[in-house]
Scaffold this motif. Structure first.
Motif, PDB file in Angstrom:
ATOM      1  N   ILE A  70      29.083  40.839  62.842  1.00 44.05           N
ATOM      2  CA  ILE A  70      28.706  40.957  61.768  1.00 44.05           C
ATOM      3  C   ILE A  70      28.951  39.522  61.036  1.00 44.05           C
ATOM      4  CG2 ILE A  70      28.431  41.059  58.988  1.00 44.05           C
ATOM      5  CD1 ILE A  70      27.796  43.690  60.132  1.00 44.05           C
ATOM      6  N   THR A  71      28.605  37.862  61.021  1.00 43.84           N
ATOM      7  CA  THR A  71      29.314  36.887  60.581  1.00 43.84           C
ATOM      8  C   THR A  71      29.126  36.698  59.649  1.00 43.84           C
ATOM      9  OG1 THR A  71      29.231  35.852  62.769  1.00 43.84           O
ATOM     10  CG2 THR A  71      30.224  34.417  61.772  1.00 43.84           C
ATOM     11  N   ILE A  72      29.734  36.251  58.652  1.00 40.40           N
ATOM     12  CA  ILE A  72      29.859  35.615  57.175  1.00 40.40           C
ATOM     13  C   ILE A  72      30.471  35.043  56.911  1.00 40.40           C
ATOM     14  CG2 ILE A  72      30.629  36.578  54.315  1.00 40.40           C
ATOM     15  CD1 ILE A  72      30.194  39.490  55.798  1.00 40.40           C
ATOM     16  N   TRP A  73      29.124  33.449  56.195  1.00 42.55           N
ATOM     17  CA  TRP A  73      30.375  32.465  55.917  1.00 42.55           C
ATOM     18  C   TRP A  73      29.898  32.122  54.283  1.00 42.55           C
ATOM     19  CZ3 TRP A  73      26.548  32.959  58.700  1.00 42.55           C
ATOM     20  CH2 TRP A  73      24.988  32.095  59.039  1.00 42.55           C
ATOM     21  N   GLY A  74      30.557  30.559  54.115  1.00 37.25           N
ATOM     22  CA  GLY A  74      30.541  30.083  52.766  1.00 37.25           C
ATOM     23  C   GLY A  74      31.076  31.730  51.384  1.00 37.25           C
ATOM     24  N   LEU A  75      32.447  31.763  52.360  1.00 38.04           N
ATOM     25  CA  LEU A  75      33.217  32.375  51.529  1.00 38.04           C
ATOM     26  C   LEU A  75      34.328  31.500  50.811  1.00 38.04           C
ATOM     27  CD1 LEU A  75      34.404  34.947  54.391  1.00 38.04           C
ATOM     28  CD2 LEU A  75      32.924  35.381  51.741  1.00 38.04           C
ATOM     29  N   ASN A  76      34.859  31.841  49.976  1.00 37.34           N
ATOM     30  CA  ASN A  76      35.880  31.587  49.247  1.00 37.34           C
ATOM     31  C   ASN A  76      36.961  32.323  48.430  1.00 37.34           C
ATOM     32  OD1 ASN A  76      35.296  31.993  47.354  1.00 37.34           O
ATOM     33  ND2 ASN A  76      33.632  30.527  46.187  1.00 37.34           N
ATOM     34  N   VAL A  77      38.302  31.390  47.607  1.00 38.10           N
ATOM     35  CA  VAL A  77      39.443  32.914  47.150  1.00 38.10           C
ATOM     36  C   VAL A  77      38.564  33.531  47.354  1.00 38.10           C
ATOM     37  CG1 VAL A  77      41.323  32.467  46.321  1.00 38.10           C
ATOM     38  CG2 VAL A  77      41.178  30.680  47.677  1.00 38.10           C
ATOM     39  N   THR A  78      37.780  34.126  45.870  1.00 34.04           N
ATOM     40  CA  THR A  78      37.110  34.815  45.201  1.00 34.04           C
ATOM     41  C   THR A  78      36.783  35.829  45.569  1.00 34.04           C
ATOM     42  OG1 THR A  78      34.861  33.473  43.879  1.00 34.04           O
ATOM     43  CG2 THR A  78      37.649  33.674  42.757  1.00 34.04           C
ATOM     44  N   ASP A  79      36.094  35.754  47.197  1.00 35.21           N
ATOM     45  CA  ASP A  79      35.671  36.547  47.840  1.00 35.21           C
ATOM     46  C   ASP A  79      36.523  37.245  48.463  1.00 35.21           C
ATOM     47  OD1 ASP A  79      33.517  36.053  47.327  1.00 35.21           O
ATOM     48  OD2 ASP A  79      32.816  34.083  48.388  1.00 35.21           O
ATOM     49  N   THR A  80      37.369  37.391  48.559  1.00 37.44           N
ATOM     50  CA  THR A  80      38.561  38.250  49.186  1.00 37.44           C
ATOM     51  C   THR A  80      38.566  39.381  48.642  1.00 37.44           C
ATOM     52  OG1 THR A  80      40.514  36.218  49.299  1.00 37.44           O
ATOM     53  CG2 THR A  80      41.183  38.903  49.637  1.00 37.44           C
ATOM     54  N   ASP A  81      38.007  40.659  49.364  1.00 36.63           N
ATOM     55  CA  ASP A  81      37.723  41.809  48.847  1.00 36.63           C
ATOM     56  C   ASP A  81      37.445  42.316  50.049  1.00 36.63           C
ATOM     57  OD1 ASP A  81      37.072  43.860  47.663  1.00 36.63           O
ATOM     58  OD2 ASP A  81      35.362  42.547  46.529  1.00 36.63           O
ATOM     59  N   LEU A  82      36.539  44.184  49.909  1.00 42.80           N
ATOM     60  CA  LEU A  82      36.829  45.196  51.081  1.00 42.80           C
ATOM     61  C   LEU A  82      35.074  44.542  51.126  1.00 42.80           C
ATOM     62  CD1 LEU A  82      37.696  47.283  52.005  1.00 42.80           C
ATOM     63  CD2 LEU A  82      37.143  48.918  50.389  1.00 42.80           C
ATOM     64  N   TYR A  83      34.670  44.851  53.034  1.00 43.46           N
ATOM     65  CA  TYR A  83      33.296  44.511  52.947  1.00 43.46           C
ATOM     66  C   TYR A  83      33.737  46.201  53.700  1.00 43.46           C
ATOM     67  CZ  TYR A  83      33.341  39.747  51.464  1.00 43.46           C
ATOM     68  OH  TYR A  83      33.088  38.881  50.213  1.00 43.46           O
ATOM     69  N   ILE A  84      32.206  47.193  52.990  1.00 42.95           N
ATOM     70  CA  ILE A  84      31.997  47.936  53.766  1.00 42.95           C
ATOM     71  C   ILE A  84      30.534  47.338  54.063  1.00 42.95           C
ATOM     72  CG2 ILE A  84      31.628  50.167  53.480  1.00 42.95           C
ATOM     73  CD1 ILE A  84      33.194  49.622  51.277  1.00 42.95           C
ATOM     74  N   CYS A  85      30.393  48.514  56.163  1.00 40.64           N
ATOM     75  CA  CYS A  85      29.479  48.811  56.559  1.00 40.64           C
ATOM     76  C   CYS A  85      29.344  49.898  56.693  1.00 40.64           C
ATOM     77  CB  CYS A  85      29.802  47.797  58.425  1.00 40.64           C
ATOM     78  SG  CYS A  85      28.184  47.873  59.304  1.00 40.64           S
ATOM     79  N   ARG A  86      27.662  49.662  57.118  1.00 45.23           N
ATOM     80  CA  ARG A  86      26.801  50.603  56.634  1.00 45.23           C
ATOM     81  C   ARG A  86      25.694  50.954  57.543  1.00 45.23           C
ATOM     82  NH1 ARG A  86      24.418  52.750  50.932  1.00 45.23           N
ATOM     83  NH2 ARG A  86      22.291  52.027  51.767  1.00 45.23           N
ATOM     84  N   ILE A  87      25.093  52.216  58.716  1.00 43.82           N
ATOM     85  CA  ILE A  87      24.728  52.295  58.972  1.00 43.82           C
ATOM     86  C   ILE A  87      23.399  53.401  58.993  1.00 43.82           C
ATOM     87  CG2 ILE A  87      23.353  51.978  61.750  1.00 43.82           C
ATOM     88  CD1 ILE A  87      25.584  49.869  61.984  1.00 43.82           C
ATOM     89  N   SER A  88      21.656  52.925  59.189  1.00 48.18           N
ATOM     90  CA  SER A  88      21.242  53.942  58.497  1.00 48.18           C
ATOM     91  C   SER A  88      19.652  53.918  60.104  1.00 48.18           C
ATOM     92  CB  SER A  88      20.329  54.483  57.791  1.00 48.18           C
ATOM     93  OG  SER A  88      21.287  53.887  56.321  1.00 48.18           O
ATOM     94  N   ARG A  89      20.569  55.128  60.248  1.00 49.65           N
ATOM     95  CA  ARG A  89      18.934  55.498  61.307  1.00 49.65           C
ATOM     96  C   ARG A  89      18.125  56.087  60.496  1.00 49.65           C
ATOM     97  NH1 ARG A  89      19.038  60.285  65.915  1.00 49.65           N
ATOM     98  NH2 ARG A  89      18.347  61.401  63.549  1.00 49.65           N
TER      99      ARG A  89
END
Length: 196
Positions: free
Chosen positions: A103-122
């Motif tokens: 996963i690549t996320i771009w367009g981030l700035n200082v306010t986007d510093t946070d916890l990013y949780i990955c969820r996969i569903s079968r």
């Protein structure tokens, strides 16, 4: 005898209900990722490939899942393992492979510093299974949040200020020259020809 049969039936039904979902998929993701200077961060959600099934869905949440702040979501089948790009406030690219999802996320700035949780569903084949990672803290420093648009705006502002300043200096030098020439022409000195 009746009690033993009921107990056997109850234990059989109970084990079937408990084992219906099967063991959960084990989902791994890094604990910490630092965004680069362009405000782009990449991480990998790893899983057990035998548990993923033919069709699965990947969702990335910002913050806690309860708040339902979905950043990315993508659905894949074993037949279509092509990357999926989603453009919203934050842009993301989800690239599946056999044992993980990049996963690549771009367009981030200082306010986007946070916890990013990955969820996969079968999704298919049944039964539906879902696994959630522990989360990746994406840290975006101040330098990364200074985007190219802001850089272009700053360059334009500097050019505009310098252009105005140069124009004012040019007008000032012209006005001084005009005043000097007018004053020189009004000079009251009289020329007297003394050679006569």
């Amino acid at each position: 005898m009746e009690t033993r049969r009921n107990l056997w039936f109850f234990s059989l039904c109970f084990s079937a209900v408990i084992g219906l979902g099967g063991p959960n998929m084990i989902l791994t993701q890094p604990r910490f990722v630092r965004a680069n200077q362009n405000g782009e961060a990449s991480f990998v959600c790893g899983f057990n490939s035998t548990e993923i099934g033919e069709e699965f869905q990947v969702i990335v949440h910002k913050g806690h899942i309860i708040k339902n702040t979905e950043v990315c979501s993508a659905s894949f089948t074993n037949h279509t393992m092509k990357p999926l790009e989603k453009k919203s406030l934050l842009h993301c690219l989800v690239w599946p492979s056999k044992e993980n999802v990049s996963i690549t996320i771009w367009g981030l700035n200082v306010t986007d510093t946070d916890l990013y949780i990955c969820r996969i569903s079968r999704m298919h084949p049944p039964p539906y299974k879902e696994s959630t990672g522990r989360g990746t803290v994406i840290y975006v420093n101040r330098a990364a949040s200074y985007s190219r648009d802001q850089e272009a705006d700053a360059g334009f502002l500097l050019t505009a200020v310098l252009t105005v300043l140069a124009t004012l200096l040019f007008l000032y030098s012209i006005s001084i020259t005009v005043v000097y020439c007018k004053h020189k022409m009004k000079d009251d000195t009289i020329y007297i020809n003394v050679r006569k």
